[in-house]
Design a protein around this motif. Structure first.
Motif, PDB file in Angstrom:
ATOM      1  N   TYR A  63      -2.082  -5.586   6.952  1.00  0.00           N
ATOM      2  CA  TYR A  63      -1.101  -4.494   6.966  1.00  0.00           C
ATOM      3  C   TYR A  63       0.005  -4.913   6.020  1.00  0.00           C
ATOM      4  N   CYS A  64       0.571  -3.990   5.284  1.00  0.00           N
ATOM      5  CA  CYS A  64       1.716  -4.366   4.444  1.00  0.00           C
ATOM      6  C   CYS A  64       2.619  -3.155   4.248  1.00  0.00           C
ATOM      7  N   VAL A  65       3.903  -3.406   4.346  1.00  0.00           N
ATOM      8  CA  VAL A  65       4.834  -2.289   4.176  1.00  0.00           C
ATOM      9  C   VAL A  65       5.130  -2.028   2.703  1.00  0.00           C
ATOM     10  N   TYR A  66       4.679  -2.931   1.814  1.00  0.00           N
ATOM     11  CA  TYR A  66       4.929  -2.748   0.384  1.00  0.00           C
ATOM     12  C   TYR A  66       3.768  -1.988  -0.260  1.00  0.00           C
ATOM     13  N   ASP A  67       4.015  -1.548  -1.479  1.00  0.00           N
ATOM     14  CA  ASP A  67       3.012  -0.727  -2.153  1.00  0.00           C
ATOM     15  C   ASP A  67       2.734  -1.234  -3.570  1.00  0.00           C
ATOM     16  N   CYS A  68       2.368  -2.501  -3.683  1.00  0.00           N
ATOM     17  CA  CYS A  68       2.080  -3.071  -5.010  1.00  0.00           C
ATOM     18  C   CYS A  68       0.761  -2.478  -5.485  1.00  0.00           C
ATOM     19  N   ILE A  72      -5.060  -4.496  -2.856  1.00  0.00           N
ATOM     20  CA  ILE A  72      -5.880  -3.684  -1.947  1.00  0.00           C
ATOM     21  C   ILE A  72      -5.201  -3.493  -0.586  1.00  0.00           C
ATOM     22  N   ASN A  73      -4.239  -4.351  -0.265  1.00  0.00           N
ATOM     23  CA  ASN A  73      -3.581  -4.261   1.041  1.00  0.00           C
ATOM     24  C   ASN A  73      -2.305  -3.420   1.030  1.00  0.00           C
ATOM     25  N   ARG A  74      -2.023  -2.811  -0.092  1.00  0.00           N
ATOM     26  CA  ARG A  74      -0.785  -2.023  -0.178  1.00  0.00           C
ATOM     27  C   ARG A  74      -0.800  -0.909   0.864  1.00  0.00           C
ATOM     28  N   ILE A  75       0.390  -0.433   1.203  1.00  0.00           N
ATOM     29  CA  ILE A  75       0.505   0.533   2.310  1.00  0.00           C
ATOM     30  C   ILE A  75      -0.310   1.799   2.048  1.00  0.00           C
ATOM     31  N   ALA A 180       9.016  -2.989  -4.933  1.00  0.00           N
ATOM     32  CA  ALA A 180       9.763  -3.603  -3.824  1.00  0.00           C
ATOM     33  C   ALA A 180      10.045  -5.081  -4.078  1.00  0.00           C
ATOM     34  N   LYS A 181       9.440  -5.618  -5.150  1.00  0.00           N
ATOM     35  CA  LYS A 181       9.622  -7.053  -5.413  1.00  0.00           C
ATOM     36  C   LYS A 181      10.497  -7.252  -6.643  1.00  0.00           C
ATOM     37  N   SER A 182      11.093  -8.426  -6.730  1.00  0.00           N
ATOM     38  CA  SER A 182      11.848  -8.738  -7.948  1.00  0.00           C
ATOM     39  C   SER A 182      11.700 -10.213  -8.253  1.00  0.00           C
TER      40      SER A 182
HETATM   41  S1  SF4 Z   1       0.781  -7.999  -3.035  1.00  0.00           S
HETATM   42 FE1  SF4 Z   1       2.292  -6.464  -2.348  1.00  0.00          FE
HETATM   43  S2  SF4 Z   1       1.116  -4.936  -1.219  1.00  0.00           S
HETATM   44 FE2  SF4 Z   1      -0.189  -6.749  -1.420  1.00  0.00          FE
HETATM   45  S3  SF4 Z   1       0.150  -7.887   0.451  1.00  0.00           S
HETATM   46 FE3  SF4 Z   1       1.555  -8.718  -1.059  1.00  0.00          FE
HETATM   47  S4  SF4 Z   1       3.443  -7.571  -0.773  1.00  0.00           S
HETATM   48 FE4  SF4 Z   1       1.823  -6.424   0.264  1.00  0.00          FE
END
Ligand code: SF4
Length: 417
Positions: A63-68, A72-75, A180-182
């Motif tokens: 599960y991930c709240v980010y959307d990279c 494949i695990n992005r929200i 969401a990342k920097s």
């Molecule tokens: S790469 Fe981005 S979307 Fe994927 S798990 Fe990490 S933070 Fe979440």
């Protein structure tokens, strides 16, 4: 979902991360404890391209709240989700360890709730393993950028290695694909880890006693080819990270397309040879005295795929050669194609007593076929026209086409370029 189903989902989801290796840490088994970090090759985890990694490699959750968009695990991905409790990861690790399937644990995670909450859960796994199970095996934890310094400090006190992934070398790429990342946040985590490592070293006594903090150091990972950012930018970024945060390793992972990918991403797999060339260039920067900007040219900011980066540099800088193996300093010898760090040291030792010939180099298992055009040795002085010859690159093109898998594997294993 039972634990086996979770394992299937979360071990599979972890395969996209290449930034784990169990080298660089030493911990002996304690009386009544379990495991040590010295054994290797007990368990094998395979990345999609077949590389072998000997750790139990898991995500705590996908599960991930980010959307990279490269992940494949992005929200927004419709992948199947699962989540382990820390106790389940501890159970799996100890059970696999006892059965000799693994030599340690590599644990990463999607971001659940917040970076702090996620980091707290991963720290809990490491703490339970070390304190309750007396687990002495290797632990590599992913550092979640944005997690508090306090949590990273605790993570470093239990784990052998921490890694905060850079993912993309250019700020603009991260802003476009992982908003969401920097880099500022990622590098803050790296800085905090570097400080923890230095402080632990300062407090270590001459007898090696003292608090432990990520004794196998920190590493990071770059995704290669997800954007058009050239190799030169990636290598410059890596060189900065090695210098600023005393990174132990940067890993380069060729982007492989994921299901339901963002249309901005490449549809085809990036050739693995590009990843291999980046590792070779990274090696040249760390151990051979090359700077990142020497390895590519303004006209072509990517590494050549058809020859190794040292040979490519030598062919572009033929005025530097020939190097006299009986007179040149170590720095110049290290620039000769085919001369590795260990062999250069041996050559410098041997030449104190006698002049080196090509036969001596062959005895050191140096590829004379490759180096002969670039050196002067006793009884060997390549005609200048040979070094300047337009035909010289052609000879190497042919040789690199003929380079068999075994030779490529040997170069990768020894790092001798
Ligand atoms: S790469 Fe981005 S979307 Fe994927 S798990 Fe990490 S933070 Fe979440």
């Amino acid at each position: 979902m039972d634990i086996q189903q979770k394992l299937r989902v979360l071990a599979d989801a972890a395969k996209y991360d290449a930034s784990c290796a169990s080298s660089g840490s030493r911990r002996a088994r304690v009386e009544g404890g379990l495991g040590n970090t010295n054994g290797v090759g007990i368990c094998h985890s395979y990345t999609p391209d077949g590389r072998c990694i000997s750790l139990l490699k898991l995500l705590l959750t996908n599960y991930c709240v980010y959307d990279c968009s490269y992940c494949i695990n992005r929200i927004s991905s419709d992948t199947q989700r699962a989540r382990f409790t820390p106790e389940e990861v501890v159970f799996l690790t100890t059970e696999f360890y006892k059965r000799n399937y693994i030599e340690g644990l590599f644990l990463s995670s999607g971001v659940i709730q917040s970076p702090d909450y996620t980091m707290e859960q991963m720290v809990r796994v490491a703490k339970l393993l070390r304190v309750e199970q007396k687990f002495g095996g290797y632990i590599h934890l992913k550092a979640v950028p944005g997690a508090s310094e306090e949590l990273l400090r605790e993570a470093g006190s239990w784990a052998d290695r921490l890694s905060a992934n850079m993912e993309l070398a250019a700020d603009r790429d991260l802003a476009a694909l992982a908003p969401a990342k920097s880099h500022r946040e990622i590098e803050t985590s790296m800085q905090q880890i570097a400080c923890g490592i230095l402080e632990a070293k300062d407090r270590t006594t001459a007898a090696g006693k003292g608090p432990k903090f990520a004794p196998a150091g920190q590493s990071t990972q770059f995704i290669v080819g997800a954007t058009s950012t050239p190799d030169s930018e990636m290598l410059t970024k890596s060189a900065d990270l090695y210098k600023n945060y005393r990174l132990r390793r940067a890993y380069y992972s060729a982007f492989s397309p994921i299901p339901h990918a963002d249309p901005a991403l490449p549809l085809k797999k990036i050739p693995l040879v590009r990843e291999h060339r980046l590792y070779q260039a990274d090696w040249l920067i760390r151990f051979y005295g090359f700077s990142a900007d020497e390895l590519t040219t303004p006209a072509d900011r990517n590494l050549a795929l058809d020859k190794d980066p040292k040979l490519a540099w030598a062919l572009r800088n033929r005025e530097f050669f020939p190097v006299d193996v009986n007179k040149a300093g170590e720095a110049a010898l290290l620039r000769v194609p085919g001369f590795g760090v260990r062999n250069v040291k041996r050559m410098v030792r041997i030449r104190r007593y006698r002049k080196l010939t090509l036969g001596d180099l062959a005895k050191l298992k140096i590829s004379v076929k490759k180096s002969q055009y670039f050196i002067v040795a006793a009884g060997h002085n390549p005609a200048v026209h040979e070094i300047d010859s337009q035909k010289l690159p052609k000879k190497f093109e042919l040789a690199s086409q003929q380079m068999g898998l075994f030779e490529a594997a040997e170069v990768a294993r020894t790092g001798e370029l």
